[in-house]
Scaffold this motif. Structure first.
Motif, short mmCIF file in Angstrom:
data_model
loop_
_atom_site.label_atom_id
_atom_site.label_comp_id
_atom_site.label_asym_id
_atom_site.label_seq_id
_atom_site.Cartn_x
_atom_site.Cartn_y
_atom_site.Cartn_z
N ILE A 1 0.84 -1.20 0.00
CA ILE A 1 0.00 0.00 0.00
C ILE A 1 0.87 1.25 0.00
CG2 ILE A 1 -1.64 1.33 1.38
CD1 ILE A 1 -2.75 -1.40 2.36
N ALA A 2 1.85 1.27 0.90
CA ALA A 2 2.74 2.42 0.99
C ALA A 2 3.51 2.63 -0.32
CB ALA A 2 3.71 2.25 2.16
N HIS A 3 3.98 1.54 -0.90
CA HIS A 3 4.75 1.61 -2.14
C HIS A 3 3.93 2.22 -3.27
CE1 HIS A 3 7.74 0.41 -5.13
NE2 HIS A 3 6.76 -0.12 -5.85
N LEU A 4 2.70 1.78 -3.41
CA LEU A 4 1.86 2.24 -4.52
C LEU A 4 1.29 3.63 -4.27
CD1 LEU A 4 0.01 -1.08 -5.38
CD2 LEU A 4 1.80 0.05 -6.72
N MET A 5 1.00 3.93 -3.01
CA MET A 5 0.44 5.26 -2.71
C MET A 5 1.46 6.36 -2.95
SD MET A 5 -2.16 5.26 0.50
CE MET A 5 -3.87 4.79 0.23
N LYS A 6 2.72 6.06 -2.80
CA LYS A 6 3.75 7.07 -2.98
C LYS A 6 4.17 7.22 -4.44
CE LYS A 6 5.48 6.49 1.73
NZ LYS A 6 4.96 7.78 2.19
N LYS A 7 3.58 6.39 -5.31
CA LYS A 7 3.88 6.47 -6.74
C LYS A 7 2.68 7.09 -7.45
CE LYS A 7 5.58 2.77 -8.67
NZ LYS A 7 6.90 3.19 -9.18
N ASP A 8 2.93 7.70 -8.57
CA ASP A 8 1.84 8.23 -9.39
C ASP A 8 1.33 7.10 -10.26
OD1 ASP A 8 0.05 9.90 -10.56
OD2 ASP A 8 1.48 10.82 -11.93
N THR A 9 0.64 6.16 -9.63
CA THR A 9 0.25 4.93 -10.32
C THR A 9 -1.14 5.07 -10.94
OG1 THR A 9 0.14 2.52 -10.07
CG2 THR A 9 -0.81 3.85 -8.30
N ASN A 10 -1.55 4.04 -11.66
CA ASN A 10 -2.82 4.02 -12.37
C ASN A 10 -4.00 4.18 -11.40
OD1 ASN A 10 -5.20 2.12 -13.30
ND2 ASN A 10 -4.19 2.88 -15.15
N ALA A 11 -5.05 4.89 -11.84
CA ALA A 11 -6.20 5.18 -10.97
C ALA A 11 -6.89 3.90 -10.50
CB ALA A 11 -7.19 6.08 -11.70
N SER A 12 -7.02 2.91 -11.37
CA SER A 12 -7.72 1.68 -10.98
C SER A 12 -6.94 0.93 -9.90
CB SER A 12 -7.93 0.77 -12.20
OG SER A 12 -6.69 0.32 -12.73
N ILE A 13 -5.62 1.03 -9.94
CA ILE A 13 -4.80 0.41 -8.89
C ILE A 13 -4.95 1.19 -7.58
CG2 ILE A 13 -2.43 -0.09 -8.19
CD1 ILE A 13 -1.84 -0.71 -11.13
N LEU A 14 -4.99 2.51 -7.67
CA LEU A 14 -5.20 3.32 -6.47
C LEU A 14 -6.54 3.02 -5.82
CD1 LEU A 14 -3.77 6.80 -7.56
CD2 LEU A 14 -2.81 5.23 -5.86
N ILE A 15 -7.55 2.73 -6.63
CA ILE A 15 -8.84 2.34 -6.07
C ILE A 15 -8.69 1.05 -5.27
CG2 ILE A 15 -11.16 1.51 -6.64
CD1 ILE A 15 -11.15 3.44 -9.01
N ASP A 16 -7.98 0.07 -5.85
CA ASP A 16 -7.77 -1.21 -5.15
C ASP A 16 -7.07 -1.01 -3.82
OD1 ASP A 16 -8.89 -2.59 -7.27
OD2 ASP A 16 -6.96 -3.06 -8.21
N ILE A 17 -5.97 -0.27 -3.82
CA ILE A 17 -5.17 -0.18 -2.60
C ILE A 17 -5.83 0.73 -1.56
CG2 ILE A 17 -3.02 -0.76 -3.74
CD1 ILE A 17 -2.29 2.24 -3.53
N SER A 18 -6.60 1.72 -2.01
CA SER A 18 -7.30 2.55 -1.03
C SER A 18 -8.39 1.74 -0.34
CB SER A 18 -7.89 3.80 -1.70
OG SER A 18 -8.81 3.48 -2.73
N TRP A 19 -9.06 0.85 -1.10
CA TRP A 19 -10.00 -0.09 -0.48
C TRP A 19 -9.26 -1.02 0.49
CZ3 TRP A 19 -15.03 -0.66 0.20
CH2 TRP A 19 -15.93 -0.05 -0.67
N THR A 20 -8.11 -1.53 0.07
CA THR A 20 -7.34 -2.44 0.93
C THR A 20 -6.98 -1.78 2.24
OG1 THR A 20 -6.40 -3.47 -1.06
CG2 THR A 20 -5.32 -3.95 1.03
N LEU A 21 -6.49 -0.57 2.18
CA LEU A 21 -6.13 0.16 3.39
C LEU A 21 -7.36 0.38 4.27
CD1 LEU A 21 -4.02 1.61 5.08
CD2 LEU A 21 -4.45 3.68 3.72
N TYR A 22 -8.46 0.72 3.64
CA TYR A 22 -9.70 0.92 4.39
C TYR A 22 -10.08 -0.35 5.15
CZ TYR A 22 -14.70 1.32 5.29
OH TYR A 22 -15.93 1.30 5.89
N TYR A 23 -10.02 -1.50 4.48
CA TYR A 23 -10.36 -2.77 5.13
C TYR A 23 -9.44 -3.06 6.32
CZ TYR A 23 -13.31 -3.91 1.09
OH TYR A 23 -14.29 -3.91 0.11
N LEU A 24 -8.18 -2.68 6.20
CA LEU A 24 -7.21 -3.01 7.25
C LEU A 24 -7.34 -2.12 8.48
CD1 LEU A 24 -3.98 -3.76 5.18
CD2 LEU A 24 -5.50 -5.39 6.31
N VAL A 25 -7.91 -0.94 8.33
CA VAL A 25 -8.00 -0.03 9.48
C VAL A 25 -9.42 0.18 9.98
CG1 VAL A 25 -5.92 1.19 8.77
CG2 VAL A 25 -8.15 2.09 8.09
N ASP A 26 -10.42 -0.25 9.21
CA ASP A 26 -11.81 -0.01 9.61
C ASP A 26 -12.12 -0.67 10.94
OD1 ASP A 26 -14.48 0.79 9.49
OD2 ASP A 26 -15.09 -1.01 8.39
#
Length: 518
Positions: A265-290
């Motif tokens: 998550i940290a690796h991809l969030m700090k990169k200017d990566t593809n929007a669809s990937i950012l959607i995936d990892i932002s959901w992943t982070l949400y699941y891990l901290v909710d």
């Protein structure tokens, strides 16, 4: 009012609320459907010529939806059989799969893969009933025969699209372990890994027990390692989506198995990566901290707060997940809230209050309400940045869902601001703004509104002199009369608080006194 610097009185911690709703939009489950419909058909097209010629370097770029649809339709016209033809084909496939000769088995598996990705007839049950799964599992482990392995893994991926009942037989045959081993093997090519990740994501997405089985396997460390290596887009997308599905609704007890995901998550969030990937990892982070407050420290230690704030400027699907993670941080310890403020989070949130999207405005108010429930220094910063006037405008004129969160902001400010500075809120029209919520049917919002008035009245009482300016204005505006009617409210907390307010600040007989007089 006094200067901002005069806001110095110690204040008790106001009530923080953690109520946050999942916004209606494309969830990972829905994204899975889209990927099955479009990208899977494209993968079939690529696979046809995969062993004849190498893929061009630039072919990992993501296609637009129109291009995808065009490619899908062209491919389907060339390959789809009628249902009758497909059933007949399946009979021949089962016969050939029973042979020991590779020259018979490999073409049969290739034909089976085409059927398993067909819209006209999907023979998953026949694969299970015909005892084909053990053969596919063995072929998926043929690391020396890449052609055979690739076709077998694609077939297994097809089986995972059939629902939980058809996935369980695969899992019983050690399918999760086999697919995980493919991801862990550095010699597996990117196309085979892509299919393996996709299959594991399908398995994890079907039920909680299947998700937990994948979560407890070696899949997450392998997915993380692949992501950290920055593969081409198709493999990266499959891995980020699979990671999301494995972490989906993960219980607190199983979070330790998912902790390596934070690195990806940290690796991809700090990169200017593809929007669809950012959607995936932002959901992943949400699941891990909710509702897992113990993970907030991990988010902060990895330095993700500035990245979360930066991603709030992205499209709605990304911004909503990121602001909900920030909201959960804001409902935590004071030092964790401070990281949001230190990262200029209040400035970002102020801008989001003017977002065209009501859900973003609502979530921004939720975060601000939690910050307003913190120490006086946090309230001072909100005042300095002139956030409160914008919140008061939303309280009066925005959609109801946004108003419900704006009420919390005002109530917490009314609780935390020193009495000598109460004029600051009064001059912004908070008394008038809250009045519009006294007629709501939403009990939680109505109770919060009454609490806001109770805090304001208490601060008004603390002012020098015999008169309570807050009570006088509420009387003049007819607000006291509105509260009087709430004595008869069905909700016990609401009518009791209404009576307490009337008894303490207004010369109005309460319902019980009237009944006793009669």
């Amino acid at each position: 009012m006094n200067n901002i610097g005069d806001l110095f009185s110690a204040s008790k911690k106001a009530e923080k609320h953690r109520e946050h709703s999942i916004i209606d939009h494309e969830s990972p489950d829905q994204l899975k459907r889209k990927r099955d419909n479009f990208a899977e058909s494209l993968r079939k097209k690529v696979r046809e010529g995969y062993f004849q010629s190498k893929r061009k370097e630039d072919e990992s770029a993501e296609l637009s939806s129109e291009e995808e649809m065009e490619e899908v339709q062209k491919y389907k016209k060339r390959t789809d059989l009628s249902r009758e033809e497909a059933i007949k084909e399946m009979g021949g496939i089962l016969t050939d799969l029973g042979q020991s000769d590779r020259s018979k088995v490999f073409p049969a598996i290739k034909r089976l893969r085409k059927l398993l990705t067909s819209d006209t007839y999907n023979p998953i049950q026949e694969v299970i009933d015909g005892g084909v799964l053990p053969l596919l599992i063995r072929c998926a482990q043929c690391v020396e025969d890449k052609e055979m392995q690739s076709e077998a893994v694609c077939c297994l991926k097809g089986v995972t699209t059939g629902g939980a009942e058809k996935i369980y037989p695969l899992v019983k045959k050690n399918g999760i372990e086999v697919l995980g081993a493919i991801l862990a093997n550095p010699n597996s090519n990117e196309y085979i890994k892509e299919d393996a990740a996709w299959a594991l994501g399908n398995i994890a997405g079907e039920s909680s027990d299947l998700r937990d089985a994948v979560l407890k396997s070696s899949a997450i460390p392998s997915l993380v390692q692949i992501i950290l290596e920055d593969p081409k887009f198709p493999l990266l997308k499959s891995c980020s989506w699979c990671l999301c599905m494995i972490c989906k609704d993960c219980s607190r007890e199983l979070v330790p198995f998912a902790l390596p995901a934070f690195k990806a998550i940290a690796h991809l969030m700090k990169k200017d990566t593809n929007a669809s990937i950012l959607i995936d990892i932002s959901w992943t982070l949400y699941y891990l901290v909710d509702d897992k407050e113990e993970q907030n420290a991990t988010v902060i230690q990895l330095g993700l707060v500035p990245d979360l704030l930066r991603l709030l400027s992205k499209q709605k699907e990304i911004a909503l997940r990121c602001i909900q993670v920030i909201g959960m941080l804001s409902a935590s310890k004071t030092e964790e809230v401070q990281t949001i403020i230190d990262a200029k989070g209040l400035t970002v949130l102020k801008d989001l209050l003017s977002s065209a999207n009501a859900s973003i405005r609502k979530q921004s108010c939720w975060v601000l309400s939690n910050i307003a429930a913190g120490p006086l220094e946090h309230i001072k910063e909100m005042v300095r940045l002139e956030i409160v006037p914008t919140v008061c405008k939303l309280l009066v004129s925005d959609e109801f869902d946004v108003k419900t969160e704006a009420v919390w902001v005002v109530a917490n400010l009314a609780y935390g601001i020193p009495g000598e500075n109460i004029d600051y809120l009064l001059n912004l029209g908070v008394i008038e703004g809250l009045s519009g919520m006294l007629s709501t049917d939403d009990s939680t919002t109505l109770l919060t509104t009454l609490k806001g008035y109770s805090y304001l009245l208490q601060k008004g009482k603390e002012q020098p002199g015999d008169n309570n300016a807050v009570a006088e204005r509420m009387n003049a505006l007819g607000i006291a009369d509105s509260i009087e009617k709430l004595q008869y409210h069905a909700n016990e907390k609401i009518y009791k608080l209404a009576i307490e307010i009337l008894d303490a600040y207004f010369e109005i007989e309460d319902a019980f006194s009237i009944a006793e007089a009669k």
